[in-house]
Design an enzyme around this catalytic site. Structure first.
Site, short mmCIF file in Angstrom:
data_model
loop_
_atom_site.label_atom_id
_atom_site.label_comp_id
_atom_site.label_asym_id
_atom_site.label_seq_id
_atom_site.Cartn_x
_atom_site.Cartn_y
_atom_site.Cartn_z
CB THR A 118 -40.68 24.50 -9.78
OG1 THR A 118 -41.81 24.85 -10.59
CG2 THR A 118 -40.61 25.45 -8.59
CG HIS A 119 -41.65 20.95 -12.32
ND1 HIS A 119 -41.88 19.65 -11.94
CD2 HIS A 119 -42.34 21.72 -11.43
CE1 HIS A 119 -42.70 19.63 -10.89
NE2 HIS A 119 -42.97 20.87 -10.55
CE1 TYR B 161 -6.22 -3.03 9.38
CE2 TYR B 161 -5.38 -5.26 9.11
CZ TYR B 161 -5.50 -3.96 8.65
OH TYR B 161 -4.91 -3.59 7.48
CE LYS C 238 -19.51 24.44 -28.25
NZ LYS C 238 -19.66 23.01 -28.47
CD GLU D 294 -19.25 20.62 -20.12
OE1 GLU D 294 -20.05 20.11 -20.90
OE2 GLU D 294 -18.14 21.06 -20.48
CB SER E 213 -0.92 0.01 1.23
OG SER E 213 -0.15 -0.11 2.41
CE LYS F 289 -4.24 3.15 5.24
NZ LYS F 289 -5.19 1.98 5.26
CB SER G 80 -14.35 23.18 -29.69
OG SER G 80 -14.32 22.21 -30.72
CD GLN H 272 -3.01 -2.35 2.44
OE1 GLN H 272 -2.35 -2.69 3.42
NE2 GLN H 272 -2.74 -2.81 1.23
CG ASN I 226 -16.97 23.88 -25.20
OD1 ASN I 226 -18.01 24.33 -25.68
ND2 ASN I 226 -16.10 23.16 -25.89
CG ASN J 186 -4.02 -4.19 13.41
OD1 ASN J 186 -3.43 -4.10 12.34
ND2 ASN J 186 -4.44 -5.34 13.91
N1 ARG Z 1 -1.33 -1.08 5.62
C1 ARG Z 1 -2.23 -1.55 6.60
C2 ARG Z 1 -3.59 -0.86 6.46
O1 ARG Z 1 -3.62 0.16 5.88
C3 ARG Z 1 -1.69 -1.27 7.97
C4 ARG Z 1 -2.20 -2.21 9.01
C5 ARG Z 1 -1.70 -3.56 8.72
N2 ARG Z 1 -2.01 -4.46 9.77
C6 ARG Z 1 -1.87 -5.77 9.63
N3 ARG Z 1 -2.19 -6.48 10.65
N4 ARG Z 1 -1.46 -6.33 8.53
O2 ARG Z 1 -4.60 -1.33 6.92
#
Ligand code: ARG
Length: 474
Positions: free
Chosen positions: A159-160, A321, A287, A294, A27, A329, A281, A326, A289, A114
Protein backbone atom coordinates in the site's frame (compact mmCIF):
# COMPACT_ATOMS: atom_id res chain seq x y z
CA UNK A 1 -14.66 24.19 -56.92
CA UNK A 2 -15.43 20.65 -57.85
CA UNK A 3 -18.43 19.37 -59.70
CA UNK A 4 -21.49 17.91 -58.05
CA UNK A 5 -21.74 15.23 -60.70
CA UNK A 6 -22.26 11.90 -59.08
CA UNK A 7 -23.36 13.34 -55.72
CA UNK A 8 -26.57 11.76 -54.63
CA UNK A 9 -28.09 14.91 -53.22
CA UNK A 10 -27.26 17.49 -55.91
CA UNK A 11 -30.84 18.07 -57.04
CA UNK A 12 -31.48 21.26 -55.09
CA UNK A 13 -28.00 22.73 -55.64
CA UNK A 14 -26.91 25.14 -58.35
CA UNK A 15 -23.30 25.71 -57.36
CA UNK A 16 -20.76 22.93 -56.85
CA UNK A 17 -19.19 22.21 -53.45
CA UNK A 18 -15.96 24.03 -52.61
CA UNK A 19 -13.00 21.65 -52.76
CA UNK A 20 -11.97 22.57 -49.21
CA UNK A 21 -15.49 21.80 -47.99
CA UNK A 22 -15.46 18.48 -49.75
CA UNK A 23 -12.19 17.56 -48.05
CA UNK A 24 -13.38 18.91 -44.72
CA UNK A 25 -16.69 17.07 -44.62
CA UNK A 26 -15.56 13.74 -46.09
CA UNK A 27 -15.45 10.76 -43.76
CA UNK A 28 -14.68 8.03 -46.27
CA UNK A 29 -11.05 7.74 -45.13
CA UNK A 30 -12.26 6.34 -41.82
CA UNK A 31 -15.87 5.21 -42.21
CA UNK A 32 -14.84 2.72 -44.87
CA UNK A 33 -14.27 0.51 -41.82
CA UNK A 34 -18.07 0.29 -41.69
CA UNK A 35 -18.38 -1.07 -45.26
CA UNK A 36 -19.06 -4.63 -44.19
CA UNK A 37 -21.89 -3.58 -41.87
CA UNK A 38 -23.28 -1.09 -44.36
CA UNK A 39 -23.53 -3.85 -46.95
CA UNK A 40 -25.31 -6.13 -44.49
CA UNK A 41 -27.78 -3.35 -43.74
CA UNK A 42 -28.40 -2.65 -47.42
CA UNK A 43 -28.93 -6.30 -48.21
CA UNK A 44 -31.52 -6.63 -45.43
CA UNK A 45 -33.20 -3.37 -46.45
CA UNK A 46 -33.39 -4.35 -50.13
CA UNK A 47 -34.79 -7.79 -49.32
CA UNK A 48 -37.45 -6.20 -47.10
CA UNK A 49 -38.37 -3.64 -49.80
CA UNK A 50 -38.87 -6.46 -52.28
CA UNK A 51 -40.83 -8.58 -49.82
CA UNK A 52 -43.06 -5.60 -48.96
CA UNK A 53 -43.76 -5.02 -52.66
CA UNK A 54 -42.07 -1.61 -52.58
CA UNK A 55 -39.65 -2.50 -55.37
CA UNK A 56 -40.02 -4.94 -58.29
CA UNK A 57 -38.53 -8.40 -57.77
CA UNK A 58 -36.09 -7.95 -60.71
CA UNK A 59 -34.73 -4.79 -59.12
CA UNK A 60 -34.44 -6.55 -55.78
CA UNK A 61 -32.43 -9.30 -57.44
CA UNK A 62 -30.25 -6.75 -59.24
CA UNK A 63 -29.59 -4.97 -55.96
CA UNK A 64 -28.49 -8.19 -54.25
CA UNK A 65 -26.24 -8.99 -57.18
CA UNK A 66 -24.73 -5.52 -57.09
CA UNK A 67 -24.22 -5.68 -53.34
CA UNK A 68 -22.48 -9.04 -53.73
CA UNK A 69 -20.13 -7.52 -56.27
CA UNK A 70 -19.40 -4.53 -54.01
CA UNK A 71 -18.71 -6.95 -51.13
CA UNK A 72 -16.14 -8.75 -53.28
CA UNK A 73 -14.53 -5.46 -54.28
CA UNK A 74 -14.33 -4.33 -50.66
CA UNK A 75 -12.78 -7.66 -49.67
CA UNK A 76 -10.15 -7.72 -52.41
CA UNK A 77 -9.36 -4.03 -51.98
CA UNK A 78 -10.40 -3.00 -55.50
CA UNK A 79 -13.37 -0.88 -54.37
CA UNK A 80 -12.85 2.70 -55.58
CA UNK A 81 -13.12 5.23 -52.71
CA UNK A 82 -14.11 8.72 -53.82
CA UNK A 83 -13.85 11.52 -51.23
CA UNK A 84 -16.22 13.62 -53.38
CA UNK A 85 -18.88 11.10 -52.39
CA UNK A 86 -18.37 11.98 -48.73
CA UNK A 87 -18.89 8.76 -46.92
CA UNK A 88 -19.08 4.99 -47.21
CA UNK A 89 -22.86 5.02 -47.66
CA UNK A 90 -22.78 7.22 -50.74
CA UNK A 91 -19.68 5.54 -52.13
CA UNK A 92 -21.43 2.18 -52.04
CA UNK A 93 -24.64 3.53 -53.53
CA UNK A 94 -22.76 5.30 -56.30
CA UNK A 95 -20.82 2.15 -57.10
CA UNK A 96 -24.10 0.24 -57.30
CA UNK A 97 -25.26 2.72 -59.96
CA UNK A 98 -22.11 1.95 -61.96
CA UNK A 99 -22.61 -1.79 -61.57
CA UNK A 100 -26.35 -2.30 -62.01
CA UNK A 101 -27.71 1.00 -63.32
CA UNK A 102 -31.25 2.18 -62.64
CA UNK A 103 -32.32 -0.36 -59.96
CA UNK A 104 -29.65 1.12 -57.68
CA UNK A 105 -31.88 4.19 -57.43
CA UNK A 106 -34.42 2.14 -55.47
CA UNK A 107 -32.13 1.09 -52.60
CA UNK A 108 -32.54 4.23 -50.52
CA UNK A 109 -36.36 3.88 -50.50
CA UNK A 110 -37.69 4.85 -47.06
CA UNK A 111 -34.17 5.16 -45.72
CA UNK A 112 -31.84 7.95 -44.67
CA UNK A 113 -28.13 7.90 -44.00
CA UNK A 114 -29.14 8.83 -40.48
CA UNK A 115 -30.84 5.54 -39.64
CA UNK A 116 -28.36 3.73 -41.87
CA UNK A 117 -25.24 4.92 -40.04
CA UNK A 118 -26.86 4.36 -36.65
CA UNK A 119 -27.59 0.75 -37.67
CA UNK A 120 -24.10 0.21 -39.11
CA UNK A 121 -22.61 1.47 -35.89
CA UNK A 122 -24.64 -0.91 -33.76
CA UNK A 123 -23.58 -3.89 -35.85
CA UNK A 124 -19.98 -2.70 -35.53
CA UNK A 125 -20.35 -2.30 -31.76
CA UNK A 126 -21.94 -5.70 -31.35
CA UNK A 127 -18.98 -7.38 -33.04
CA UNK A 128 -16.32 -5.19 -31.48
CA UNK A 129 -17.68 -5.52 -27.96
CA UNK A 130 -17.69 -9.29 -28.41
CA UNK A 131 -14.06 -9.18 -29.57
CA UNK A 132 -13.10 -7.05 -26.58
CA UNK A 133 -14.82 -9.48 -24.27
CA UNK A 134 -12.95 -12.37 -25.85
CA UNK A 135 -9.61 -10.57 -25.61
CA UNK A 136 -10.20 -9.93 -21.93
CA UNK A 137 -11.09 -13.58 -21.34
CA UNK A 138 -7.91 -14.69 -23.11
CA UNK A 139 -5.80 -12.39 -20.97
CA UNK A 140 -7.52 -13.67 -17.83
CA UNK A 141 -6.76 -17.23 -18.93
CA UNK A 142 -3.06 -16.37 -19.28
CA UNK A 143 -2.99 -14.75 -15.83
CA UNK A 144 -4.75 -17.77 -14.40
CA UNK A 145 -2.27 -20.23 -15.93
CA UNK A 146 0.67 -18.20 -14.59
CA UNK A 147 -0.99 -17.93 -11.18
CA UNK A 148 -1.33 -21.71 -10.95
CA UNK A 149 2.32 -22.21 -11.93
CA UNK A 150 3.40 -19.84 -9.17
CA UNK A 151 0.99 -20.95 -6.52
CA UNK A 152 3.60 -20.94 -3.73
CA UNK A 153 5.44 -17.78 -4.70
CA UNK A 154 5.12 -15.17 -1.96
CA UNK A 155 5.84 -11.48 -2.40
CA UNK A 156 5.07 -8.37 -0.39
CA UNK A 157 1.71 -6.79 -1.08
CA UNK A 158 1.98 -2.99 -1.13
CA UNK A 159 0.00 0.00 0.00
CA UNK A 160 1.38 3.46 -0.79
CA UNK A 161 4.08 1.51 -2.68
CA UNK A 162 5.45 0.55 0.74
CA UNK A 163 5.77 -3.11 1.63
CA UNK A 164 2.66 -3.92 3.66
CA UNK A 165 1.82 -7.62 4.13
CA UNK A 166 2.94 -10.83 2.43
CA UNK A 167 0.65 -12.34 -0.22
CA UNK A 168 0.79 -15.06 -2.86
CA UNK A 169 1.75 -13.90 -6.36
CA UNK A 170 -1.28 -15.92 -7.50
CA UNK A 171 -3.44 -13.74 -5.26
CA UNK A 172 -1.97 -10.65 -6.88
CA UNK A 173 -2.69 -11.99 -10.40
CA UNK A 174 -6.19 -12.93 -9.24
CA UNK A 175 -6.84 -9.28 -8.39
CA UNK A 176 -6.35 -8.46 -12.08
CA UNK A 177 -8.39 -11.52 -13.12
CA UNK A 178 -11.26 -9.97 -11.14
CA UNK A 179 -10.81 -6.50 -12.65
CA UNK A 180 -10.66 -7.82 -16.21
CA UNK A 181 -13.71 -9.96 -15.45
CA UNK A 182 -15.75 -6.87 -14.60
CA UNK A 183 -14.37 -5.15 -17.70
CA UNK A 184 -15.64 -8.02 -19.83
CA UNK A 185 -18.98 -7.74 -18.04
CA UNK A 186 -19.26 -4.12 -19.13
CA UNK A 187 -18.91 -5.12 -22.78
CA UNK A 188 -21.44 -7.93 -22.33
CA UNK A 189 -23.87 -5.50 -20.69
CA UNK A 190 -23.43 -3.09 -23.57
CA UNK A 191 -24.33 -5.84 -26.03
CA UNK A 192 -27.47 -6.46 -24.02
CA UNK A 193 -28.46 -2.83 -24.54
CA UNK A 194 -28.06 -2.67 -28.31
CA UNK A 195 -30.77 -5.11 -29.25
CA UNK A 196 -32.96 -2.51 -30.95
CA UNK A 197 -32.58 -1.68 -34.62
CA UNK A 198 -32.61 1.95 -35.82
CA UNK A 199 -33.29 1.03 -39.46
CA UNK A 200 -36.65 2.44 -40.58
CA UNK A 201 -36.35 5.51 -38.37
CA UNK A 202 -35.58 7.43 -41.58
CA UNK A 203 -34.03 10.86 -41.25
CA UNK A 204 -35.79 11.34 -37.91
CA UNK A 205 -39.51 10.68 -38.31
CA UNK A 206 -39.80 7.34 -40.08
CA UNK A 207 -41.47 7.16 -43.49
CA UNK A 208 -44.90 7.15 -45.10
CA UNK A 209 -43.94 3.94 -46.92
CA UNK A 210 -45.06 0.62 -45.40
CA UNK A 211 -41.62 -0.72 -44.45
CA UNK A 212 -41.44 -3.87 -42.36
CA UNK A 213 -39.15 -2.77 -39.54
CA UNK A 214 -39.54 -6.08 -37.75
CA UNK A 215 -38.25 -7.97 -40.78
CA UNK A 216 -35.07 -5.89 -41.11
CA UNK A 217 -34.48 -5.98 -37.35
CA UNK A 218 -34.76 -9.77 -37.41
CA UNK A 219 -32.62 -10.19 -40.53
CA UNK A 220 -29.82 -8.18 -38.92
CA UNK A 221 -29.93 -10.15 -35.69
CA UNK A 222 -31.56 -7.46 -33.54
CA UNK A 223 -34.32 -8.22 -31.06
CA UNK A 224 -36.72 -5.50 -32.19
CA UNK A 225 -37.00 -2.20 -34.05
CA UNK A 226 -36.06 0.81 -31.94
CA UNK A 227 -39.10 2.30 -30.20
CA UNK A 228 -38.59 5.96 -31.09
CA UNK A 229 -37.36 7.21 -34.45
CA UNK A 230 -35.86 10.42 -33.02
CA UNK A 231 -33.92 8.56 -30.34
CA UNK A 232 -32.84 6.00 -32.94
CA UNK A 233 -31.05 8.51 -35.17
CA UNK A 234 -29.75 10.90 -32.53
CA UNK A 235 -28.38 8.72 -29.73
CA UNK A 236 -24.78 7.65 -29.47
CA UNK A 237 -24.76 6.41 -25.89
CA UNK A 238 -23.88 2.89 -27.05
CA UNK A 239 -20.67 4.33 -28.53
CA UNK A 240 -20.03 6.31 -25.34
CA UNK A 241 -20.56 3.17 -23.33
CA UNK A 242 -18.09 1.27 -25.47
CA UNK A 243 -15.54 4.06 -25.08
CA UNK A 244 -16.15 4.14 -21.36
CA UNK A 245 -15.76 0.37 -20.99
CA UNK A 246 -12.62 0.52 -23.14
CA UNK A 247 -11.18 3.39 -21.09
CA UNK A 248 -11.76 1.53 -17.82
CA UNK A 249 -10.25 -1.68 -19.19
CA UNK A 250 -7.25 0.33 -20.43
CA UNK A 251 -6.84 1.90 -16.99
CA UNK A 252 -6.66 -1.61 -15.53
CA UNK A 253 -4.17 -2.67 -18.19
CA UNK A 254 -2.18 0.46 -17.43
CA UNK A 255 -1.99 -0.36 -13.73
CA UNK A 256 -0.84 -3.88 -14.52
CA UNK A 257 1.71 -2.40 -16.93
CA UNK A 258 3.00 -0.03 -14.30
CA UNK A 259 3.71 -3.00 -12.06
CA UNK A 260 5.49 -4.83 -14.86
CA UNK A 261 7.66 -1.75 -15.36
CA UNK A 262 8.44 -1.46 -11.65
CA UNK A 263 8.94 -5.17 -11.13
CA UNK A 264 11.36 -5.49 -14.04
CA UNK A 265 13.57 -2.69 -12.68
CA UNK A 266 16.83 -3.59 -10.94
CA UNK A 267 15.38 -2.03 -7.79
CA UNK A 268 12.62 -4.64 -7.62
CA UNK A 269 14.04 -7.44 -9.76
CA UNK A 270 10.83 -9.45 -9.35
CA UNK A 271 10.41 -10.33 -13.01
CA UNK A 272 12.24 -10.34 -16.30
CA UNK A 273 10.29 -9.69 -19.46
CA UNK A 274 11.05 -12.06 -22.34
CA UNK A 275 13.33 -10.68 -25.05
CA UNK A 276 10.45 -10.82 -27.50
CA UNK A 277 8.52 -8.38 -25.32
CA UNK A 278 11.38 -5.97 -24.60
CA UNK A 279 13.40 -3.51 -26.62
CA UNK A 280 16.94 -2.16 -26.44
CA UNK A 281 18.41 1.29 -26.27
CA UNK A 282 20.01 2.83 -29.38
CA UNK A 283 22.72 4.28 -27.16
CA UNK A 284 23.20 2.16 -24.04
CA UNK A 285 24.11 -1.39 -25.02
CA UNK A 286 23.24 -2.87 -21.62
CA UNK A 287 19.61 -1.70 -21.60
CA UNK A 288 16.60 -3.98 -21.80
CA UNK A 289 13.57 -1.76 -21.68
CA UNK A 290 9.95 -2.59 -20.84
CA UNK A 291 8.57 -0.63 -23.81
CA UNK A 292 5.56 -2.90 -24.21
CA UNK A 293 3.98 -2.19 -20.81
CA UNK A 294 5.13 1.43 -21.07
CA UNK A 295 3.23 1.84 -24.33
CA UNK A 296 0.12 0.14 -22.97
CA UNK A 297 0.30 2.60 -20.08
CA UNK A 298 0.87 5.45 -22.55
CA UNK A 299 -1.92 4.48 -24.92
CA UNK A 300 -4.36 4.53 -22.03
CA UNK A 301 -4.23 8.31 -22.47
CA UNK A 302 -5.84 7.99 -25.89
CA UNK A 303 -8.57 5.70 -24.66
CA UNK A 304 -9.48 8.22 -21.97
CA UNK A 305 -9.22 11.06 -24.49
CA UNK A 306 -11.47 9.24 -26.95
CA UNK A 307 -14.19 8.90 -24.32
CA UNK A 308 -13.94 12.56 -23.35
CA UNK A 309 -13.92 13.51 -27.02
CA UNK A 310 -17.26 11.85 -27.82
CA UNK A 311 -18.91 12.96 -24.59
CA UNK A 312 -17.89 16.52 -25.43
CA UNK A 313 -19.07 16.25 -29.03
CA UNK A 314 -22.49 15.06 -27.91
CA UNK A 315 -23.18 17.21 -24.90
CA UNK A 316 -24.67 20.25 -26.62
CA UNK A 317 -26.48 18.65 -29.54
CA UNK A 318 -30.18 19.27 -30.04
CA UNK A 319 -32.23 16.35 -31.35
CA UNK A 320 -31.96 14.73 -33.76
CA UNK A 321 -29.10 14.02 -36.16
CA UNK A 322 -26.35 16.64 -36.43
CA UNK A 323 -23.29 16.31 -38.60
CA UNK A 324 -21.15 16.69 -35.46
CA UNK A 325 -22.01 13.06 -34.86
CA UNK A 326 -19.77 11.97 -37.71
CA UNK A 327 -17.00 12.64 -35.17
CA UNK A 328 -18.07 9.55 -33.22
CA UNK A 329 -16.20 7.14 -35.46
CA UNK A 330 -12.51 7.91 -35.20
CA UNK A 331 -12.41 7.79 -31.38
CA UNK A 332 -14.42 4.58 -31.47
CA UNK A 333 -12.22 2.85 -34.03
CA UNK A 334 -9.10 4.08 -32.28
CA UNK A 335 -10.16 2.84 -28.84
CA UNK A 336 -11.21 -0.52 -30.26
CA UNK A 337 -7.83 -0.95 -31.96
CA UNK A 338 -5.90 0.32 -28.94
CA UNK A 339 -7.68 -2.05 -26.59
CA UNK A 340 -7.30 -5.00 -28.96
CA UNK A 341 -3.56 -4.42 -29.38
CA UNK A 342 -2.98 -3.77 -25.69
CA UNK A 343 -4.77 -6.95 -24.67
CA UNK A 344 -2.79 -8.99 -27.15
CA UNK A 345 0.67 -7.76 -26.16
CA UNK A 346 -0.11 -7.80 -22.44
CA UNK A 347 -1.25 -11.42 -22.64
CA UNK A 348 1.97 -12.25 -24.51
CA UNK A 349 4.16 -10.39 -22.03
CA UNK A 350 2.54 -12.11 -19.04
CA UNK A 351 2.70 -15.53 -20.68
CA UNK A 352 6.44 -15.23 -21.33
CA UNK A 353 7.84 -13.24 -18.39
CA UNK A 354 10.18 -14.96 -15.94
CA UNK A 355 9.32 -14.69 -12.26
CA UNK A 356 12.18 -14.41 -9.78
CA UNK A 357 10.46 -16.04 -6.83
CA UNK A 358 13.68 -15.87 -4.78
CA UNK A 359 13.76 -12.08 -5.04
CA UNK A 360 10.08 -11.89 -4.22
CA UNK A 361 10.53 -14.16 -1.20
CA UNK A 362 13.49 -12.09 0.03
CA UNK A 363 11.45 -8.91 -0.23
CA UNK A 364 8.60 -10.54 1.66
CA UNK A 365 10.90 -11.92 4.35
CA UNK A 366 10.86 -8.75 6.40
CA UNK A 367 9.44 -9.35 9.90
CA UNK A 368 8.08 -5.81 9.89
CA UNK A 369 5.49 -7.04 7.38
CA UNK A 370 4.17 -9.24 10.19
CA UNK A 371 3.67 -6.43 12.71
CA UNK A 372 -0.10 -6.58 12.26
CA UNK A 373 0.01 -10.26 13.18
CA UNK A 374 1.77 -9.38 16.42
CA UNK A 375 -1.07 -6.99 17.23
CA UNK A 376 -3.59 -9.69 16.34
CA UNK A 377 -1.80 -12.06 18.77
CA UNK A 378 -2.64 -9.57 21.52
CA UNK A 379 -6.24 -9.29 20.28
CA UNK A 380 -6.54 -13.08 20.57
CA UNK A 381 -5.78 -12.86 24.29
CA UNK A 382 -8.40 -10.17 24.80
CA UNK A 383 -6.54 -6.88 24.29
CA UNK A 384 -8.59 -4.23 22.41
CA UNK A 385 -7.17 -3.74 18.90
CA UNK A 386 -6.36 -0.03 19.36
CA UNK A 387 -4.34 -0.83 22.48
CA UNK A 388 -2.59 -3.71 20.69
CA UNK A 389 -1.80 -1.50 17.71
CA UNK A 390 -0.28 1.12 19.98
CA UNK A 391 1.83 -1.47 21.84
CA UNK A 392 3.16 -3.04 18.64
CA UNK A 393 3.83 0.43 17.27
CA UNK A 394 6.08 1.04 20.27
CA UNK A 395 7.80 -2.34 19.82
CA UNK A 396 8.43 -1.54 16.14
CA UNK A 397 9.72 1.95 16.98
CA UNK A 398 12.15 0.47 19.46
CA UNK A 399 13.45 -2.05 16.88
CA UNK A 400 13.90 0.67 14.28
CA UNK A 401 15.77 2.94 16.71
CA UNK A 402 18.03 0.17 17.97
CA UNK A 403 18.45 -1.59 14.64
CA UNK A 404 16.95 -4.83 15.99
CA UNK A 405 15.23 -7.61 14.07
CA UNK A 406 11.64 -7.78 15.34
CA UNK A 407 11.95 -11.56 15.55
CA UNK A 408 14.83 -11.33 18.04
CA UNK A 409 12.57 -9.97 20.80
CA UNK A 410 11.93 -12.36 23.68
CA UNK A 411 8.61 -12.58 25.49
CA UNK A 412 10.17 -10.47 28.28
CA UNK A 413 11.22 -7.78 25.78
CA UNK A 414 7.68 -7.68 24.44
CA UNK A 415 6.09 -7.72 27.90
CA UNK A 416 8.17 -4.70 28.87
CA UNK A 417 5.96 -2.83 26.40
CA UNK A 418 2.66 -4.66 27.07
CA UNK A 419 2.19 -7.35 29.74
CA UNK A 420 -0.15 -9.56 27.70
CA UNK A 421 2.17 -10.76 24.89
CA UNK A 422 1.69 -14.57 25.10
CA UNK A 423 5.06 -15.66 23.64
CA UNK A 424 8.28 -14.43 22.02
CA UNK A 425 8.19 -12.64 18.69
CA UNK A 426 9.91 -15.58 17.02
CA UNK A 427 7.11 -17.87 18.19
CA UNK A 428 4.37 -15.47 17.25
CA UNK A 429 5.64 -14.49 13.80
CA UNK A 430 5.92 -16.71 10.78
CA UNK A 431 5.80 -15.67 7.16
CA UNK A 432 4.06 -18.90 6.20
CA UNK A 433 1.44 -18.58 8.91
CA UNK A 434 0.93 -14.93 8.07
CA UNK A 435 -0.22 -16.00 4.62
CA UNK A 436 -1.86 -19.34 5.43
CA UNK A 437 -3.93 -18.01 8.31
CA UNK A 438 -5.42 -15.34 6.09
CA UNK A 439 -7.89 -17.89 4.82
CA UNK A 440 -11.13 -15.95 4.85
CA UNK A 441 -12.95 -15.75 1.53
CA UNK A 442 -10.96 -13.42 -0.71
CA UNK A 443 -7.69 -13.91 1.19
CA UNK A 444 -4.20 -15.05 0.11
CA UNK A 445 -4.02 -18.48 1.86
CA UNK A 446 -3.25 -21.37 -0.46
CA UNK A 447 -6.60 -23.13 -0.07
CA UNK A 448 -8.50 -19.90 -0.58
CA UNK A 449 -6.47 -18.94 -3.63
CA UNK A 450 -6.94 -22.40 -5.13
CA UNK A 451 -10.69 -22.12 -4.70
CA UNK A 452 -10.63 -18.67 -6.30
CA UNK A 453 -8.58 -19.99 -9.22
CA UNK A 454 -11.02 -22.85 -9.74
CA UNK A 455 -13.99 -20.49 -9.66
CA UNK A 456 -12.31 -18.11 -12.12
CA UNK A 457 -11.45 -21.03 -14.40
CA UNK A 458 -15.07 -22.21 -14.49
CA UNK A 459 -16.31 -18.73 -15.17
CA UNK A 460 -13.80 -18.10 -17.98
CA UNK A 461 -14.64 -21.42 -19.60
CA UNK A 462 -18.39 -20.73 -19.45
CA UNK A 463 -18.03 -17.24 -20.88
CA UNK A 464 -15.79 -18.44 -23.72
CA UNK A 465 -18.24 -21.23 -24.53
CA UNK A 466 -21.14 -18.85 -24.62
CA UNK A 467 -19.21 -16.47 -26.89
CA UNK A 468 -18.36 -19.37 -29.20
CA UNK A 469 -22.03 -20.35 -29.24
CA UNK A 470 -23.04 -16.96 -30.62
CA UNK A 471 -22.15 -14.55 -27.93
CA UNK A 472 -25.42 -14.05 -26.10
CA UNK A 473 -25.09 -11.25 -23.58
CA UNK A 474 -25.24 -12.63 -20.07
N1 ARG B 1 -21.20 10.28 -42.63
C1 ARG B 1 -22.33 10.60 -41.85
C2 ARG B 1 -22.06 10.30 -40.37
O1 ARG B 1 -21.19 9.55 -40.12
C3 ARG B 1 -23.51 9.80 -42.28
C4 ARG B 1 -24.81 10.44 -41.99
C5 ARG B 1 -24.93 11.68 -42.78
N2 ARG B 1 -26.22 12.24 -42.67
C6 ARG B 1 -26.49 13.47 -43.10
N3 ARG B 1 -27.70 13.87 -42.93
N4 ARG B 1 -25.59 14.24 -43.64
O2 ARG B 1 -22.70 10.81 -39.48
Amino acid sequence: MTSNDGKLWDGRFEEPTEAAVEAFTASIHFDRALARYDLQVSRAHAAMLEEAGLIPAEDGAALQRGLDQVTREIEDGSFPLDPALEDIHMNIEARLHDLIGAPAGRLHTGRSRNDQVATDLRLYLRETATAAERGLLELRQVLLTRAREQIDTILPGYTHLQRAQPVRLAHHWLAFIEMFGRDGGRFADLRGRIGDCPLGAGALAGTTLPLDRFATARALGFDRPSANSMDAVSSRDAAMEFLSAAAIAMVHLSRLSEELVLWSSAEFGFIELADGYSTGSSLMPQKKNPDVPELVRGKTGRAIGNLVSLLTTMKGLPLTYNRDMQEDKEPLFDSAATLRGSLEVTAGAIATLRVDSERMAQAADDPMLLATDLAEALVRVGVPFREAHEAVGRVVGKCVRKGLDLRSLSREDLCAVHPDFPASAAELLSLTRAVEERNLVGGPARATVERALDAAQDEIRDRLQSLDAGGSPR
